[in-house]
Design an enzyme around this catalytic site. Structure first.
Site, PDB file in Angstrom:
ATOM      1  N   ASP A  96      40.647  32.947  39.258  1.00 63.10           N
ATOM      2  CA  ASP A  96      41.739  33.325  40.170  1.00 63.10           C
ATOM      3  C   ASP A  96      43.124  33.050  39.565  1.00 63.10           C
ATOM      4  O   ASP A  96      43.823  32.133  39.973  1.00 63.10           O
ATOM      5  CB  ASP A  96      41.557  32.568  41.496  1.00 63.10           C
ATOM      6  N   HIS A 137      45.105  35.976  43.551  1.00 64.41           N
ATOM      7  CA  HIS A 137      45.317  36.396  44.944  1.00 64.41           C
ATOM      8  C   HIS A 137      46.788  36.283  45.352  1.00 64.41           C
ATOM      9  O   HIS A 137      47.187  36.866  46.356  1.00 64.41           O
ATOM     10  CB  HIS A 137      44.363  35.688  45.914  1.00 64.41           C
ATOM     11  N   SER A 144      48.462  27.635  46.800  1.00 60.78           N
ATOM     12  CA  SER A 144      47.771  28.567  45.911  1.00 60.78           C
ATOM     13  C   SER A 144      48.610  28.833  44.672  1.00 60.78           C
ATOM     14  O   SER A 144      49.792  29.163  44.787  1.00 60.78           O
ATOM     15  CB  SER A 144      47.507  29.887  46.621  1.00 60.78           C
TER      16      SER A 144
HETATM   17  N1  ARG Z   1      41.214  30.918  50.384  1.00 57.69           N
HETATM   18  C1  ARG Z   1      42.225  31.106  49.396  1.00 57.69           C
HETATM   19  C2  ARG Z   1      43.555  30.600  49.881  1.00 57.69           C
HETATM   20  O1  ARG Z   1      43.841  30.617  51.050  1.00 57.69           O
HETATM   21  C3  ARG Z   1      42.408  32.537  49.049  1.00 57.69           C
HETATM   22  C4  ARG Z   1      41.330  33.040  48.217  1.00 57.69           C
HETATM   23  C5  ARG Z   1      41.476  34.501  47.962  1.00 57.69           C
HETATM   24  N2  ARG Z   1      40.173  35.026  47.654  1.00 57.69           N
HETATM   25  C6  ARG Z   1      39.476  35.768  48.497  1.00 57.69           C
HETATM   26  N3  ARG Z   1      38.243  36.040  48.233  1.00 57.69           N
HETATM   27  N4  ARG Z   1      39.997  36.193  49.638  1.00 57.69           N
HETATM   28  O2  ARG Z   1      44.392  30.229  49.099  1.00 57.69           O
END
Ligand code: ARG
Length: 721
Positions: free
Chosen positions: A220, A84, A652
């Site tokens: 991811d 992501h 992330s």
């Molecule tokens: N919640 C994650 C973050 O803020 C991002 C994940 C991205 N995946 C998704 N399905 N939107 O780092």
């Protein structure tokens, strides 16, 4: 009796030892924090964690693309980060015929790597404390004057430490709510290339349904490489560039993990507000969060309708959609958890304690009552602000139109010199805008939000005359069709979509042409109204909130000066430590500390937007072809795991390291039960969700066939028995 006291003392010490809260500055790790890390299992010296003279772990941790973390994993500048985090670059490299987002991509040689325009990697060079210089420059001043002096000192320090020609960037970070200032100096590399990514059905498996949730089965990750000039300098993209020779890179452990293992996460957490007040929580729960969520609901609904119809629209809108959806779910969940854990009441209790202490101290005694007044004065305009940012500017056409405001200003003022520059920028911005614009969803967004604003925003705050004129030309303001017709006219007639009209305007810029353009007129009606009458309330509130926040924290520190504190996250390098750890999310429910391929297959729904899988993955999984990456005891492949580390957005892509500093996974999310984590760390429920490095390597090697990438890594294998 004595024994009783000893027990209490022990309890306090053990509590300190076992609390996993904290995003620590790795360069300022105190003895106590470092000793705690060792007690928890760390096997490295302080110098190995962070050193200015020798290569250390900090040299392998980078800011990736301005909002994420990445890590260097080979002596040729290979980067691991999240899927992501690479999402925009992967999408931008994709076309309908070469759809790397959908199908995945691996460069089999360096020649096949794809330059990722706009991406950069920042390596931390050094940090210095500049508190004294800033305090001295602001001595004797208070309020707005102080804030202005602090800001100008920061700007001059930033300039002094930066060196644009050599891609060196200095950025002062204000810590402990401006009670301490550190300058962080970075080396920026602008030649970054895409090396690999799994298919989206792996990299974003579970989509928004599973986002912010455990159990989780998402691969991811994505892979990039940093390049430098032939003479070893940071550079912009050039085909002549060569892979970076890093100071340090992380070894990768495929030995596996157990519940309770030490885990350490380096990275760049973006922002927390652990000293938030009860007033702030109330404001969030009652106005800010629900308004944002409601407006994003609308934007997401219309975007998704078009994305699922057409793969080219999907490629066009996916990155923006993902960003909107991510924090739509976050803020909705944050409110729920703030309520569930009674954080408002907890803050009230802490504030009462502070007030008792502050009662006889002139510097602190009025902070809380002043703060209450500041919130009271701001509240009536706060929803309007969210509507501007998330609603009006939530229409991409309106966001672009409003960027033309500077041109109108320049034209009206007739200081012609600027106009050429502004027009050139607008021409380039329009090109980008048109590339990413989907008219159908945008027109629907514009219509719906124009109506919502009418229904929800105090009528005294509306732009004067706007709704009267809509009513005059299009009809009843309580009828959706009115707004649909209105939006359709804007889209049909604006010069922004009309090359001939736009080119004529560019050739001969004229304020009245812009002012009478329907898209521009609509955007600027809201903006001018907001800027002219209300923005000053926000500025006053923000200044007050910052100043009171600084004093409050100063007081809290004086109240309990011995307590060891970490500063709130400010997108500066931090390390957090803890353990791999299972948990019980609610009564009678236990969550294991790993997810496996078995669960990936359980979630599989053929053809589903979020839960589809590549045929090859299913085939390999059914054959249990996990190679050296499988877990022998489970006879399965571990895909993800959780730890109780304290992280937040910005982390992330962060490296998750074992006690020896070897890479065991990449952090990519937080769990739903702890979505209140920006305000308070919950030691029982807080978990960090990580993709297991063995799954990453399996995807690269077995699923992707890219053994060239595996060969670049320094693998740490289990000892053969
Ligand atoms: N919640 C994650 C973050 O803020 C991002 C994940 C991205 N995946 C998704 N399905 N939107 O780092």
């Amino acid at each position: 009796m004595k024994k009783f006291f000893v027990t209490i003392a022990l309890f306090i010490i053990t509590f300190q030892v076992f609390a996993d809260e904290g995003m620590w500055l790795p360069m300022l790790l105190g003895e106590q924090v470092y000793n705690n890390m060792v007690l928890r299992g760390l096997k490295l010296t302080k110098e190995q964690l962070y050193s200015i003279n020798k290569a250390s772990i900090k040299d392998a941790v980078i800011i990736f693309g301005g909002g994420c973390t990445g890590e260097i994993v080979s002596n040729e500048g290979l980067i691991f980060t999240n899927h992501h985090c690479g999402y925009s670059a992967i999408t931008a490299s994709s076309t309908i015929d070469h759809n790397y987002l959908r199908d995945g991509f691996y460069a089999k040689s360096k020649q096949e790597e794809i330059p990722a325009q706009g991406l950069y990697a920042d390596f931390l060079l050094k940090i210095e404390d500049v508190t004294k210089e800033i305090e001295d420059s602001a001595k004797g001043s208070a309020g707005d004057e102080r804030a202005a002096k602090v800001q100008s000192a920061i700007t001059s320090i930033n300039n002094r430490y930066s060196d644009a020609a050599n891609h060196v960037i200095g950025r002062v970070s204000s810590l402990f709510k401006a009670n301490q200032f550190l300058i962080f100096v970075y080396q920026r590399y602008n030649d970054i290339r895409l090396v690999g990514a799994p298919p989206e059905s792996v990299g974003k498996f579970g989509g928004d349904t599973d986002n912010w949730e455990w159990p989780r089965h998402t691969g991811d990750f994505s892979i990039f490489r940093v390049y430098m000039s032939k003479d070893g300098k940071a550079s912009d993209y050039s085909p002549e560039d060569v892979p970076l020779k890093p100071k340090y890179f992380l070894p990768v452990s495929i030995k596996g993990i157990k519940d309770g293992d030490f885990a350490m996460i380096y990275g760049y957490p973006g922002g927390t507000n652990r000293y938030e007040t009860s007033f702030g929580i109330k404001q969030k729960i009652e106005i800010d969060n629900p308004t944002l969520v409601k407006l994003r609901d609308v934007r997401l609904k219309y975007m998704f309708e078009e994305m699922k119809k057409d793969p080219s629209v999907k490629l066009q809108l996916a990155p923006s959609y993902a960003g909107i959806a991510n924090y739509w779910k976050f803020y909705d969940g944050e409110s729920k958890q703030l309520i569930k854990y009674h954080l408002y009441d907890q803050k009230k209790i802490a504030e009462q304690k502070f007030q008792q202490w502050a009662q006889d101290k002139p510097e602190f005694q009025n902070i809380l009552s002043d703060w209450q007044k500041a919130y009271d004065a701001w509240r009536a305009y706060s929803m309007h602000r969210v509507y501007i940012n998330e609603g009006i500017l939530g229409s991409p056409l309106m966001a672009f139109a409003s960027s033309l405001q500077q041109i109108e200003l320049a034209l009206v003022k007739q200081n012609g010199g600027d106009i050429k520059k502004l027009m050139d920028a607008a021409v380039a911005a329009r090109k980008n805008f048109l590339k990413s614009e989907n008219k159908i969803s945008d027109q629907n967004i514009l219509a719906t939000i124009t109506m919502m604003y009418y229904l929800e925003i105090d009528k005294n705050q509306r732009p004067v005359g706007l709704y009267e004129s809509i009513k005059g030309s299009y009809g009843d303001l309580n009828n959706e069709d009115t707004y649909k017709k209105y939006a359709a006219d804007i889209f049909a007639n604006t010069l922004i979509f009309d090359d001939a009209k736009w080119n004529a305007f560019v050739a001969n810029p004229d304020a009245t042409v812009l002012q009478s353009d329907p898209a521009y007129a609509h955007a600027s009606a809201y903006l001018k109204n907001w800027q002219g009458k209300y923005i000053s309330f926000f500025q006053q509130f923000t200044a007050r909130n910052n100043e009171l926040g600084r004093l409050y924290l100063k007081g809290i520190i004086q109240m309990d000066p011995k307590k060891i504190r970490y500063p709130d996250a400010t997108f500066t390098m931090r390390v957090s430590y803890g353990n791999v750890k299972s948990y019980n999310p609610r009564d009678a429910v236990h969550y294991d500390y790993v997810c496996t391929m078995k669960g990936v297959l359980e979630k599989y729904v053929p053809g589903n937007y979020e839960f589809d899988l590549p045929a090859k993955l299913i085939d390999l999984a059914n054959k249990k072809d996990f190679g050296q990456y499988g877990d022998k005891q489970r006879n399965d492949l571990v895909v993800t795991f959780i730890t109780n580390n304290d992280i937040t957005g910005g982390n992330s892509g962060s490296p998750v390291l074992n006690a020896n500093g070897e890479l065991i996974g990449l952090a990519f999310d937080g769990n739903y039960e702890a979505l209140s984590h920006k305000i308070a760390f919950d030691p029982v429920y807080n978990r960090t969700i990580c993709v297991d490095i063995r799954y990453v390597l399996w995807c690269i090697d077995k699923l992707g066939g890219a053994s060239n990438i595996i060969n670049e890594l320094k693998l740490v294998r289990p000892a053969v028995k």
